[in-house]
Scaffold this motif. Structure first.
Motif, short mmCIF file in Angstrom:
data_model
loop_
_atom_site.label_atom_id
_atom_site.label_comp_id
_atom_site.label_asym_id
_atom_site.label_seq_id
_atom_site.Cartn_x
_atom_site.Cartn_y
_atom_site.Cartn_z
N LEU A 240 0.84 -1.20 0.00
CA LEU A 240 0.00 0.00 0.00
C LEU A 240 0.87 1.25 0.00
CD1 LEU A 240 -2.86 -0.98 2.48
CD2 LEU A 240 -2.68 -1.38 0.02
N THR A 241 1.08 1.79 -1.18
CA THR A 241 1.90 3.00 -1.32
C THR A 241 1.06 4.24 -1.00
OG1 THR A 241 1.30 3.32 -3.64
CG2 THR A 241 3.18 1.87 -3.18
N PRO A 242 1.72 5.37 -0.69
CA PRO A 242 0.97 6.61 -0.45
C PRO A 242 0.09 6.99 -1.64
CG PRO A 242 3.20 6.84 0.35
CD PRO A 242 3.16 5.53 -0.38
N GLY A 243 0.55 6.70 -2.86
CA GLY A 243 -0.24 7.02 -4.05
C GLY A 243 -1.53 6.21 -4.11
N ILE A 244 -1.44 4.92 -3.80
CA ILE A 244 -2.63 4.07 -3.79
C ILE A 244 -3.60 4.53 -2.72
CG2 ILE A 244 -3.44 1.73 -3.23
CD1 ILE A 244 -0.88 0.66 -4.53
N ILE A 245 -3.07 4.84 -1.57
CA ILE A 245 -3.92 5.26 -0.46
C ILE A 245 -4.62 6.58 -0.78
CG2 ILE A 245 -3.95 5.97 1.96
CD1 ILE A 245 -1.54 4.05 2.37
N GLN A 246 -3.88 7.53 -1.34
CA GLN A 246 -4.47 8.84 -1.64
C GLN A 246 -5.55 8.73 -2.72
OE1 GLN A 246 -3.73 11.99 -0.08
NE2 GLN A 246 -5.72 12.23 -1.06
N ARG A 247 -5.28 7.94 -3.73
CA ARG A 247 -6.26 7.76 -4.81
C ARG A 247 -7.55 7.14 -4.26
NH1 ARG A 247 -4.91 7.45 -10.36
NH2 ARG A 247 -6.84 7.65 -11.57
N THR A 248 -7.37 6.18 -3.36
CA THR A 248 -8.54 5.54 -2.74
C THR A 248 -9.31 6.53 -1.88
OG1 THR A 248 -7.40 3.39 -2.70
CG2 THR A 248 -9.29 3.67 -1.22
N MET A 249 -8.60 7.31 -1.08
CA MET A 249 -9.25 8.29 -0.21
C MET A 249 -10.07 9.29 -1.01
SD MET A 249 -6.54 9.26 2.79
CE MET A 249 -7.69 10.50 3.39
#
Length: 331
Positions: A240-249
């Motif tokens: 879970l990269t910061p990019g994946i997390i931000q896109r999900t959020m």
């Protein structure tokens, strides 16, 4: 709690099950983290008992979760409980060189099943499945022979396969075409809906369906943020990269939160309810390791309207596919 029939079998299972990977605790094989970080056995046992109190009857584990520790905990708490339906998996082990080895030989499966039965303190495993076996394993045939023999011996009641995350079709089609097995475990959530076509076909052919990763490693709970850090013993640290997390959020904020408020639930409840909106699904298995997680996964379920369920499905291609591609790249 509502209950559903597991395909054409005699099993009745709670629509929310107990995913028991995390209670296995931290485990490493050949430098690869295969767990969710440290766990507290007393906390895990309390969660198992709370799950029973909440009406959960389906518990999903594997001999590789905590290298047998997850099975051991279930055995100590519910092994002798006739109301509990226990599923386990086989096929992964520590190889001679210390790394992860895949073994679907008949000899190994028979041996591994006996060891699982001992840890689970049971005479029979209700549903035993091949832990992401690939086509060449099925075509070779020993794993199928082993499963059928175990069923004939009464060591397992039913069997099936846990399907590959990003390509679930080949193995499922092979088993269905051969008329083998009784159920499949597959990935199904708002982000990853690749399994929907094969799930529908399997259900029509009488196979039970276990939906795993309903919250996509916790992403759909709305509680993971880009600045979150996972311990090195948690497999999510690399996934879970910061990019994946931000896109999900971003998608949760614009699409999920408003609908969740409309139904007086939260994003996790909405995500679980979305999966239960598929009649083909027998049970959904969020990962659980605390009493609070039992509550979070059972007390916020809602009945979605057909319109809202279709709308959430429509977001798959419009919003979630880019996130799925990012997750796929991480492995």
């Amino acid at each position: 709690m509502e209950y559903r029939k597991f395909g054409a079998t005699e099993l009745m299972v709670s629509e929310i099950g107990f995913g028991a990977w995390a209670i296995g605790g931290a485990a490493e094989v050949g430098g690869v983290q295969i767990g969710w970080g440290p766990s507290d056995d007393e906390v895990s046992k309390a969660a198992i008992h709370a799950a029973l109190d909440a009406g959960i009857t389906f518990f999903d584990t594997a001999d590789f979760y905590g290298l047998g520790h997850s099975e051991k905990l279930l055995g100590e708490t519910i092994g002798k409980n006739p109301e509990a339906v226990i599923a386990s998996k086989v096929g992964q082990k520590i190889g001679a060189g210390g790394g992860i080895e895949i073994d679907y030989s008949k000899e190994y499966i028979l041996k591994a099943c006996e060891e699982s039965l001992q840890r689970l303190r049971r005479d029979t495993i209700d549903f035993y499945h091949l832990h992401v076996a690939r086509m060449h394993h099925l075509e070779q045939g020993e794993c199928i022979e082993a499963m059928e023999l175990l069923q004939q011996q009464g060591k397992i009641r039913y069997w099936g396969a846990s399907l590959i995350t990003f390509a679930p079709e080949p193995e499922a089609d092979f088993l269905m075409d051969a008329g083998k097995g009784h159920g499949f475990q597959l990935v199904l959530n708002l982000i990853n809906q690749l399994s929907v076509p094969i799930m529908q076909k399997a259900s029509q052919n009488g196979y039970g369906i276990i939906a795993r990763m309903p919250l996509q490693f916790g992403l759909l709970s709305g509680k993971i943020h880009p600045n979150n850090t996972f311990p090195s013993t948690d497999h999510r640290a690399k996934r879970l990269t910061p990019g994946i997390i931000q896109r999900t959020m971003d998608i949760l904020r614009t699409e999920m939160v408003p609908m969740a408020k409309q139904y007086n639930t939260n994003t996790a409840g909405l995500a679980l309810s979305f999966i239960l909106g598929f009649n083909e699904v027998s049970t959904v298995i969020p990962g659980i390791r605390t009493v609070n997680q039992v509550k979070q996964n059972t007390e916020f379920l809602v009945k979605l309207s057909d319109h809202d369920h279709l709308y959430l499905r429509s977001l798959y291609e419009e919003k979630w596919l880019p996130v799925l591609e990012m997750i796929k790249q991480q492995g």
